[in-house]
Scaffold this motif. Structure first.
Motif, PDB file in Angstrom:
ATOM      1  N   GLN A 221      22.832   7.471 -47.480  1.00 49.62           N
ATOM      2  CA  GLN A 221      22.477   6.480 -48.487  1.00 49.62           C
ATOM      3  C   GLN A 221      23.211   5.158 -48.266  1.00 49.62           C
ATOM      4  O   GLN A 221      22.695   4.087 -48.567  1.00 49.62           O
ATOM      5  CB  GLN A 221      22.794   7.017 -49.886  1.00 49.62           C
ATOM      6  N   ASP A 222      24.429   5.242 -47.704  1.00 46.68           N
ATOM      7  CA  ASP A 222      25.185   4.017 -47.469  1.00 46.68           C
ATOM      8  C   ASP A 222      24.491   3.121 -46.451  1.00 46.68           C
ATOM      9  O   ASP A 222      24.675   1.911 -46.458  1.00 46.68           O
ATOM     10  CB  ASP A 222      26.599   4.357 -46.977  1.00 46.68           C
ATOM     11  N   CYS A 224      21.468   2.381 -46.332  1.00 54.36           N
ATOM     12  CA  CYS A 224      20.440   1.583 -46.986  1.00 54.36           C
ATOM     13  C   CYS A 224      21.030   0.451 -47.814  1.00 54.36           C
ATOM     14  O   CYS A 224      20.289  -0.355 -48.369  1.00 54.36           O
ATOM     15  CB  CYS A 224      19.570   2.466 -47.897  1.00 54.36           C
ATOM     16  N   HIS A 225      22.344   0.427 -47.933  1.00 55.02           N
ATOM     17  CA  HIS A 225      22.974  -0.587 -48.755  1.00 55.02           C
ATOM     18  C   HIS A 225      22.757  -1.967 -48.156  1.00 55.02           C
ATOM     19  O   HIS A 225      23.036  -2.213 -46.986  1.00 55.02           O
ATOM     20  CB  HIS A 225      24.477  -0.319 -48.875  1.00 55.02           C
ATOM     21  N   ILE A 227      19.823  -3.421 -47.634  1.00 50.36           N
ATOM     22  CA  ILE A 227      18.511  -3.610 -47.025  1.00 50.36           C
ATOM     23  C   ILE A 227      17.627  -4.379 -47.982  1.00 50.36           C
ATOM     24  O   ILE A 227      17.463  -4.011 -49.140  1.00 50.36           O
ATOM     25  CB  ILE A 227      17.856  -2.262 -46.686  1.00 50.36           C
ATOM     26  N   LYS A 378      14.267   1.352 -40.775  1.00 53.78           N
ATOM     27  CA  LYS A 378      15.225   1.657 -41.834  1.00 53.78           C
ATOM     28  C   LYS A 378      14.754   1.106 -43.176  1.00 53.78           C
ATOM     29  O   LYS A 378      14.935   1.728 -44.220  1.00 53.78           O
ATOM     30  CB  LYS A 378      16.597   1.080 -41.466  1.00 53.78           C
ATOM     31  N   ARG A 379      14.118  -0.056 -43.120  1.00 56.04           N
ATOM     32  CA  ARG A 379      13.657  -0.678 -44.360  1.00 56.04           C
ATOM     33  C   ARG A 379      12.646   0.202 -45.074  1.00 56.04           C
ATOM     34  O   ARG A 379      12.698   0.365 -46.292  1.00 56.04           O
ATOM     35  CB  ARG A 379      13.024  -2.030 -44.037  1.00 56.04           C
ATOM     36  N   SER A 381      12.269   3.534 -44.674  1.00 57.88           N
ATOM     37  CA  SER A 381      12.880   4.803 -45.092  1.00 57.88           C
ATOM     38  C   SER A 381      13.765   4.641 -46.317  1.00 57.88           C
ATOM     39  O   SER A 381      14.036   5.612 -47.023  1.00 57.88           O
ATOM     40  CB  SER A 381      13.696   5.384 -43.931  1.00 57.88           C
ATOM     41  N   CYS A 382      14.214   3.416 -46.589  1.00 59.42           N
ATOM     42  CA  CYS A 382      15.104   3.163 -47.722  1.00 59.42           C
ATOM     43  C   CYS A 382      14.362   2.693 -48.969  1.00 59.42           C
ATOM     44  O   CYS A 382      14.995   2.418 -49.984  1.00 59.42           O
ATOM     45  CB  CYS A 382      16.157   2.124 -47.341  1.00 59.42           C
ATOM     46  N   ASN A 383      13.048   2.585 -48.893  1.00 59.18           N
ATOM     47  CA  ASN A 383      12.264   2.094 -50.031  1.00 59.18           C
ATOM     48  C   ASN A 383      11.077   3.027 -50.244  1.00 59.18           C
ATOM     49  O   ASN A 383      10.041   2.901 -49.576  1.00 59.18           O
ATOM     50  CB  ASN A 383      11.802   0.661 -49.769  1.00 59.18           C
TER      51      ASN A 383
END
Length: 408
Positions: A221-222, A224-225, A227, A378-379, A381-383
């Motif tokens: 989770q870190d 995604c911080h 993004i 990553k963008r 996968s984090c949203n």
């Protein structure tokens, strides 16, 4: 009299042979004509040259405007907040356009290539003995991979040379300005080597700092911080992000050029096919289908050009080249419609091979450089909300473009 008696028998035999030969020619003529008029009889029943001529001008205007609008939106909108290339709306719209391009390759180009290369007008050997459509599409995809790799290597090396030159220049500048306090070198507990007072980073320490950053990069989770948000000048990831952005620009440069190559190669064929048709029944549905197709292909290409950060002149040239290709094909087809036979062996083979090559290029570009590049980022996968919207837009674009095959 003696002369007539001597000449008449051979003359009579010659005339009888001539009559027999003429009779055999006229007997074979229907078969020859049947073989030469190998075409679409339904199109001949709906043939109307004057109406088709008017519709072709409508098609040129419609396709030109659709292509210009599609490619202009991301190029102009990158300066607007809601259409910026790093915004969620742009990512979702690009997913829709990727679905359109994927369906164009699989449903339209491959199908048209198969129809052309399996046409009864072509000789059985070799065209009906081997699946040339899939073979040419496969080879096009492999050569696109090779071109993608070589192009990326070329631009990365070119950018590396530019970085080295800039690094040497900045090293000289920093050495001359040490006494004035322009640049201070501190250990990792303070400022990073090469960092300026205002938070900028000299290229001297980029690679070392990026390596250090990779060893201490957070996971889970870190990761995604931050993004989608702005990065502060003094953030530890500033240099790493800058380096990644430069590498991403290289990829977008290659992707935009290869994608335009694939789009242009089949745009000429579909424009030519519409231009040589004299059937309003064929042209009317093609106008709507090609306008829709041109708009979203232009949007996807415009997004790649915008992300590649081309100069304004280069971006304008690429945009105009895309927008004018299909209308130019329609114009050329209209000019040669009276002498061009789309059902001749040469025309069918040319159309089939180019459609197959275009299909391979478009399928590769859609799956690898558009869909995988965005959906595995990553963008994305984090949203979670962006994932749902993007997948829905992807399937919607592919579904709508596939459904156009019912009419065109």
């Amino acid at each position: 009299m003696f002369l007539i008696e001597d000449i008449w028998p051979p003359l009579q035999q010659f005339l009888s042979n001539t009559r027999l030969h003429s009779a055999s020619i006229f007997q074979q003529l229907p078969e020859f004509m049947a073989a030469s008029t190998c075409g679409d009889r339904d199109a001949e029943l709906c043939r109307d040259d004057s109406a088709a001529f008017v519709l072709k001008f409508v098609a040129i205007a419609s396709i030109l405007l659709a292509g210009m609008a599609g490619i202009a939106i991301p190029l102009i909108g990158k300066h607007r907040r809601f259409l910026r290339t790093d915004g969620n709306l742009f990512v979702a719209a690009k997913a829709f356009a990727a679905g359109v391009i994927l369906a164009t390759g699989f449903v339209h180009m491959l199908s048209d290539a198969t129809d052309a290369l399996n046409n009864p007008c072509l000789p059985t050997s070799p065209w009906h003995k081997f699946p040339f459509t899939g073979f040419f599409a496969m080879m096009a995809a492999l050569f696109t991979l090779l071109l993608d790799f070589v192009g990326t290597q070329y631009y990365e090396r070119k950018q590396g040379v530019n970085r080295a030159v800039e690094e040497q220049a900045r090293v000289g500048t920093s050495e001359s300005g040490v006494e004035d306090g322009i640049v201070e070198a501190k250990d990792w507990s303070g400022k990073v080597f090469g960092e300026e007072e205002k938070g900028g980073m000299h290229i001297v320490g980029m690679h070392a700092h990026a390596a250090h950053h990779r060893h201490n990069h957070p996971h889970g989770q870190d990761a995604c911080h931050g993004i989608g948000g702005g990065v502060r000048p003094h953030d530890h990831g500033h240099v790493h992000g800058t380096h990644e952005e430069e590498d991403s620009d290289v990829r977008h440069v290659v992707v935009s050029q290869v994608l335009e190559l694939g789009i242009v190669s089949h745009s000429v064929i579909i424009g030519l096919s519409l231009g040589v048709s004299q059937s309003p029944c064929t042209i009317r549905p093609l106008i709507a289908a090609l306008s829709f197709h041109q708009f979203f292909e232009g949007f996807a290409l415009g997004g790649c050009i915008s992300q590649a950060q081309f100069k304004t002149s280069s971006a304008t040239i690429m945009a105009c080249f895309f927008a004018l290709t299909t209308p130019t094909g329609v114009g050329i087809g209209t000019a040669i419609a009276s002498v061009y036979n789309p059902h001749s062996a040469g025309a069918l083979v040319t159309e089939g091979i180019l459609d197959s090559l275009s299909a391979g290029i478009l399928v590769y570009m859609a799956l690898v450089d558009l869909i995988a590049a965005d959906f595995l980022s990553k963008r994305m996968s984090c949203n979670f909300r962006l994932q749902i919207v993007s997948y829905c837009m992807l399937f919607l674009g592919a579904g709508l473009m596939s459904s156009l095959a019912i009419w065109a």
